[in-house]
Design an enzyme around this catalytic site. Structure first.
Site, PDB file in Angstrom:
ATOM      1  N   CYS A 185      43.165  16.790  -6.551  1.00  0.00           N
ATOM      2  CA  CYS A 185      44.326  16.836  -7.446  1.00  0.00           C
ATOM      3  C   CYS A 185      43.990  16.813  -8.927  1.00  0.00           C
ATOM      4  O   CYS A 185      44.889  16.972  -9.752  1.00  0.00           O
ATOM      5  CB  CYS A 185      45.272  15.680  -7.120  1.00  0.00           C
ATOM      6  SG  CYS A 185      45.709  15.590  -5.379  1.00  0.00           S
ATOM      7  N   HIS A 327      51.678  11.817 -12.325  1.00  0.00           N
ATOM      8  CA  HIS A 327      51.254  12.396 -11.048  1.00  0.00           C
ATOM      9  C   HIS A 327      52.365  12.150 -10.026  1.00  0.00           C
ATOM     10  O   HIS A 327      52.733  13.049  -9.288  1.00  0.00           O
ATOM     11  CB  HIS A 327      49.942  11.754 -10.612  1.00  0.00           C
ATOM     12  CG  HIS A 327      49.207  12.512  -9.562  1.00  0.00           C
ATOM     13  ND1 HIS A 327      48.976  13.871  -9.651  1.00  0.00           N
ATOM     14  CD2 HIS A 327      48.639  12.109  -8.392  1.00  0.00           C
ATOM     15  CE1 HIS A 327      48.301  14.272  -8.586  1.00  0.00           C
ATOM     16  NE2 HIS A 327      48.085  13.222  -7.797  1.00  0.00           N
ATOM     17  N   HIS A 366      53.942  17.965  -3.193  1.00  0.00           N
ATOM     18  CA  HIS A 366      52.579  17.735  -3.672  1.00  0.00           C
ATOM     19  C   HIS A 366      51.785  19.012  -3.445  1.00  0.00           C
ATOM     20  O   HIS A 366      51.673  19.510  -2.323  1.00  0.00           O
ATOM     21  CB  HIS A 366      51.952  16.571  -2.921  1.00  0.00           C
ATOM     22  CG  HIS A 366      50.787  15.964  -3.659  1.00  0.00           C
ATOM     23  ND1 HIS A 366      50.132  16.602  -4.692  1.00  0.00           N
ATOM     24  CD2 HIS A 366      50.153  14.764  -3.508  1.00  0.00           C
ATOM     25  CE1 HIS A 366      49.166  15.832  -5.148  1.00  0.00           C
ATOM     26  NE2 HIS A 366      49.157  14.704  -4.445  1.00  0.00           N
TER      27      HIS A 366
END
Length: 438
Positions: A185, A327, A366
């Site tokens: 990520c 995030h 995500h």
């Protein structure tokens, strides 16, 4: 253009003086995401809080033994409108993932107003980020779902994680640095960092930097379900509410797919051609904590340190920050780690004095290697519009995440300096700072 014409037009342009003092700006944004095929749709969805997470249709979770019912899926995608010069015979050799990425790249270039021949192709580069590469295609091959997968020359394209970048570079004529990073990520932020170095060193005038991810397969879902409750959402009744960052009733994230690409350009180059500018990318910082492989620092101090490093690179401080693009995975450790980082950054401030924070993962799920790019694209548009996009689905806030959440809807605000944060397995933390164009 002949070789002689090429040399005459771009003679001496490959080695300009160092441009470290030159700003880097965002002049183009390309998006192919669930329910989103244009920059304007992207802004409408994130600013208006319109979730694109819906019912999972790509596979049957119950049949796969997985209590997973929600995902952000791209439907009815047709590359022809985005890639009008791509012959059908070539497109037939490519995968859906490759065509999506190529479309986002072409869209970002068009949005930047970069016509063919306007930039020396040797000074145009392309950097991508993807955590898993072509996982859907490899699944079909390894499970035998597509027995003919290896039966044509296109298999070489479809199986390599770097091919979306390489084929996009061929289509758009980029002859500078072309590469693909894979670091979960934080890869998207690190791709921005690579592009910044190319531009500031004087090696490039324009860099197309983006991410792509297509993780909606049972094997990826099973990996996250194996980590226990609260990682991958099992929301069944209302898929649009599957992702609830910072909420007391959160239960994890939903998988999302697509590609987002930014056109980053040296400010002087953009000004010389009269380009529209969304925002300025000021710095990128990345840290390997060299600690726990799946859990980030929970004191908040390490993340605060990375933010301070990124701000120092930009010649700014925490006192200057107007907004943080989080995030925001709706997992407990991520949510409280970000909240504690804010406390560490501002130990003497009350909750009301903290900079506002929001997450776009309830909108698009995500997206792992693309997540940092989505954040920078979203933040650039917030700066451009001077409006902060909200965290939707936030009702009862987790007491450990008590700070200034933007949850009431789009919030008009002065946004001169914003911070984008990403965290990744492997003990990774990354930050990109974005500001108003100078």
């Amino acid at each position: 253009m002949t070789d002689n014409d090429f040399r005459q037009k771009y003679s001496g342009s490959t080695a300009p003086p160092n441009r470290a003092d030159d700003g880097v700006v965002v002049t183009g944004i390309g998006v192919i995401l669930p329910g989103t095929l244009t920059r304007d749709q992207f802004w409408e969805n994130i600013s208006g809080g319109r979730s694109q997470v819906g019912r999972l249709t790509r596979f049957d979770g119950e049949q796969a033994g997985l209590p997973v019912y929600a995902a952000a899926e791209i439907t009815d995608f047709d590359h022809h409108g985005f890639l009008p010069e791509l012959p059908d015979a070539h497109a037939a050799k490519y995968s859906r993932e490759i065509l999506v990425v190529m479309s986002a790249v072409a869209q970002a270039r068009r949005d930047a107003g970069l016509a063919d021949g306007e930039v020396d192709p040797r000074r145009l580069g392309l950097v991508m980020s993807s955590s898993r590469g072509p996982s859907s295609w490899w699944r079909e091959v390894l499970t035998g779902a597509d027995p003919a997968a290896f039966g044509d020359k296109g298999a070489m394209f479809r199986g390599l994680p770097g091919c979306p970048a390489s084929l996009s570079a061929i289509y758009t004529g980029a002859q500078g640095l072309v590469t693909t990073l894979s670091n979960a990520c934080v890869g998207g932020h690190q791709a921005v960092g690579v592009a910044l170095r190319e531009l500031r060193s004087g090696a490039a005038d324009v860099m197309l930097v983006g991410g792509h991810e297509f993780p909606i397969i049972p094997e990826v879902a099973a990996c996250y379900r194996a980590m226990g409750h609260g990682v991958l959402s099992s929301e069944r009744e209302d898929p649009s509410r599957a992702v609830r960052p910072y909420s007391a009733d959160r239960e994890g994230f939903a998988l999302g797919e697509g590609s987002v690409v930014l056109c980053l350009e040296r400010a002087r180059h953009a000004a010389a051609r009269g380009a529209r500018v969304y925002a300025q990318v000021l710095s990128a910082a990345s840290l390997n904590e060299a600690a726990h492989p799946t859990t980030m620092d929970l004191t908040g101090k390490v993340t605060a340190g990375v933010v301070e490093d990124a701000l120092a690179q930009a010649g700014r401080s925490a006192a200057d920050v107007d907004y943080l693009c989080a995030h925001g995975t709706a997992t407990r450790y991520n949510d409280i780690a970000e909240s504690r980082a804010l406390r560490a950054l501002y130990p003497d401030r009350s909750v009301a004095q903290l900079p506002p924070l929001s997450s776009n993962k309830p909108i698009y799920g995500h997206t792992f290697g693309m997540a940092g790019i989505i954040n920078v694209a979203a933040t650039s548009l917030m700066i451009h519009h001077q409006v902060i996009a909200p965290t939707i689905n936030l009702t009862a806030t987790d007491p450990e995440c008590d700070h200034d959440h933007v949850f009431e809807g789009p919030r008009p605000a002065r946004v001169d300096l914003a911070v984008s944060m990403s965290f990744a397995f492997g003990s990774q933390t990354s930050v990109v700072t974005v500001g108003t164009p100078q």
